[in-house]
Design an enzyme around this catalytic site. Sequence first.
Site, PDB file in Angstrom:
ATOM      1  N   THR A  56       0.827  -1.209   0.000  1.00  0.00           N
ATOM      2  CA  THR A  56       0.000   0.000   0.000  1.00  0.00           C
ATOM      3  C   THR A  56       0.862   1.259   0.000  1.00  0.00           C
ATOM      4  OG1 THR A  56      -1.792  -1.067   1.169  1.00  0.00           O
ATOM      5  CG2 THR A  56      -1.547   1.259   1.579  1.00  0.00           C
TER       6      THR A  56
ATOM      7  N   GLY B 293      -4.779  -5.454   6.896  1.00  0.00           N
ATOM      8  CA  GLY B 293      -5.864  -4.503   7.059  1.00  0.00           C
ATOM      9  C   GLY B 293      -6.920  -4.881   8.077  1.00  0.00           C
TER      10      GLY B 293
ATOM     11  N   ARG C 224     -13.758  -8.338  -0.646  1.00  0.00           N
ATOM     12  CA  ARG C 224     -13.030  -7.917   0.566  1.00  0.00           C
ATOM     13  C   ARG C 224     -12.537  -6.469   0.435  1.00  0.00           C
ATOM     14  NH1 ARG C 224      -7.628  -5.935   1.956  1.00  0.00           N
ATOM     15  NH2 ARG C 224      -7.164  -6.664   4.040  1.00  0.00           N
ATOM     16  N   VAL C 225     -12.762  -5.692   1.466  1.00  0.00           N
ATOM     17  CA  VAL C 225     -12.245  -4.322   1.536  1.00  0.00           C
ATOM     18  C   VAL C 225     -11.374  -4.234   2.786  1.00  0.00           C
ATOM     19  CG1 VAL C 225     -12.844  -1.887   1.806  1.00  0.00           C
ATOM     20  CG2 VAL C 225     -14.251  -3.353   0.351  1.00  0.00           C
TER      21      VAL C 225
HETATM   22  N1  ASP Z   1      -3.537  -2.498   4.451  1.00  0.00           N
HETATM   23  C1  ASP Z   1      -3.743  -3.048   3.133  1.00  0.00           C
HETATM   24  C2  ASP Z   1      -4.996  -3.887   3.154  1.00  0.00           C
HETATM   25  O1  ASP Z   1      -5.179  -4.663   4.063  1.00  0.00           O
HETATM   26  C3  ASP Z   1      -2.612  -3.873   2.652  1.00  0.00           C
HETATM   27  C4  ASP Z   1      -1.284  -3.168   2.618  1.00  0.00           C
HETATM   28  O2  ASP Z   1      -0.958  -2.374   3.496  1.00  0.00           O
HETATM   29  O3  ASP Z   1      -0.536  -3.419   1.658  1.00  0.00           O
HETATM   30  O4  ASP Z   1      -5.755  -3.812   2.218  1.00  0.00           O
END
Ligand code: ASP
Length: 319
Positions: free
Chosen positions: A178, A231, A206-207
Site C-alpha cells: 500500500t 488490514g 473484501r475491503v
Molecule cells: N492495508 C492493506 C490492506 O489490508 C494492505 C497493505 O498495506 O498493503 O488492504
Amino acid sequence: MSHGVMPALVIHGGAGVIRKDMGPEREQAVRAALHAALEHGYAALTAGRSALDAVTAAITVLEDSPHFNAGRGAVFTHDGRVELDAAIMDGATLRAGSVAGVEHVRNPIRLARAVMEHSPHVMLVGAGAEAFARTQDIALAEPSWFHTEERWQQLQETLRHDAMGEHAEADHVRHFGTVGALALDRAGRLAAGTSTGGMTGKRWGRVGDAPVIGAGTWADARCAVSGTGWGEFYLRTAAAARIALRVELLGEPVALAAQAVIDGMIPALGGSGGAIVLGADGSIAMPFNTDGMFRGRIAADGVPNVAIWNDAEEARRAC
Ligand code: ASP
C-alpha cells in the site's frame, strides 16, 4: 512576506518488505520512485498549494509506479482482477472521500478526492464509484494497465498455498505494498491519503483498512496518519483514528501514540504492519514491525530522506 508554517511531507510504499526478495536493482528502483513522489508532493507545498494537493500529487506518482501495491502494480484478487481502494482526508475540515473495489480507475486517490469535493458522500464502491468517475475528470484505464508479471506470479503462489490448505501468514505479509502520504502545508493544515490493491488473492469483495476513514487513513488538526499492513487488524483497532485520539486526548507525542498501536495493540492481536504519522508541529513517526517499510520524508530542513530498513541499518549503510 511570511512563509507561515514550514511544510512537511511524509510517504510510505508499504510495510511488506521481505529482505530476501529485495535485490539491489529493485531496491534502487523503489528508492528512486519514493524520491520522485517526495519531489512532486513537496513542489506543491513550496508553491504554496494545499496539503491535499501535496498528498494527491505524491500518491499519484506512487500509483503510477509498478513497484507498489496501488494503481499500476496492484496485487490480484483470487480470480485475477484488481480491486483498488483509496481514501483522502482533510485535517482542517474533517472532510473525507474514499472509494473501494474500483477496477478501471488509473488513480484511485484522485477519485477519492473527487468524492470528497464533488459529491455529497464520503465513500463510494465498485460500479457506482466508477459511474461517478465518468462524471468527473478522472482517467480510466484498461485492466492491462495494472498488470505486472511479479504480482501475477504472487497470485499463482498464493493460489498454490490455498490449494494445499495452507494459510501462509508470510504470504499475507509479503504483499503489504500500500502507498500513503501525509502533508503539512504553509497554512498549517494537515492531510492524509492512502491507496492500495489490498491483499493478494482477496475474494468476496473484501475491503481492507485503507479506504475506511479512521482505520487506514485519518487527518485532523493535530495529526495525520496512513497505515500499511494486515488490514483486518487496522479495521478492528480503528488504528489511524486511535493513534490520532491518543495524541488529542492523552496528549502523547506522535511517536509514542503510533508505537502503542503499531508495536503494541496490533501485534498483540496477531497482526503486523506499520504506519506513518505527521503532527501539526512537524513531528514525524514511522514505526513498523516487519522486515522493512518503504518510506520517505521531507521535514523542515527541506532535505528528502528515503529509507527501507530500520533506522540503525539505514545509518550504517549511509556510512
Ligand atoms: N492495508 C492493506 C490492506 O489490508 C494492505 C497493505 O498495506 O498493503 O488492504
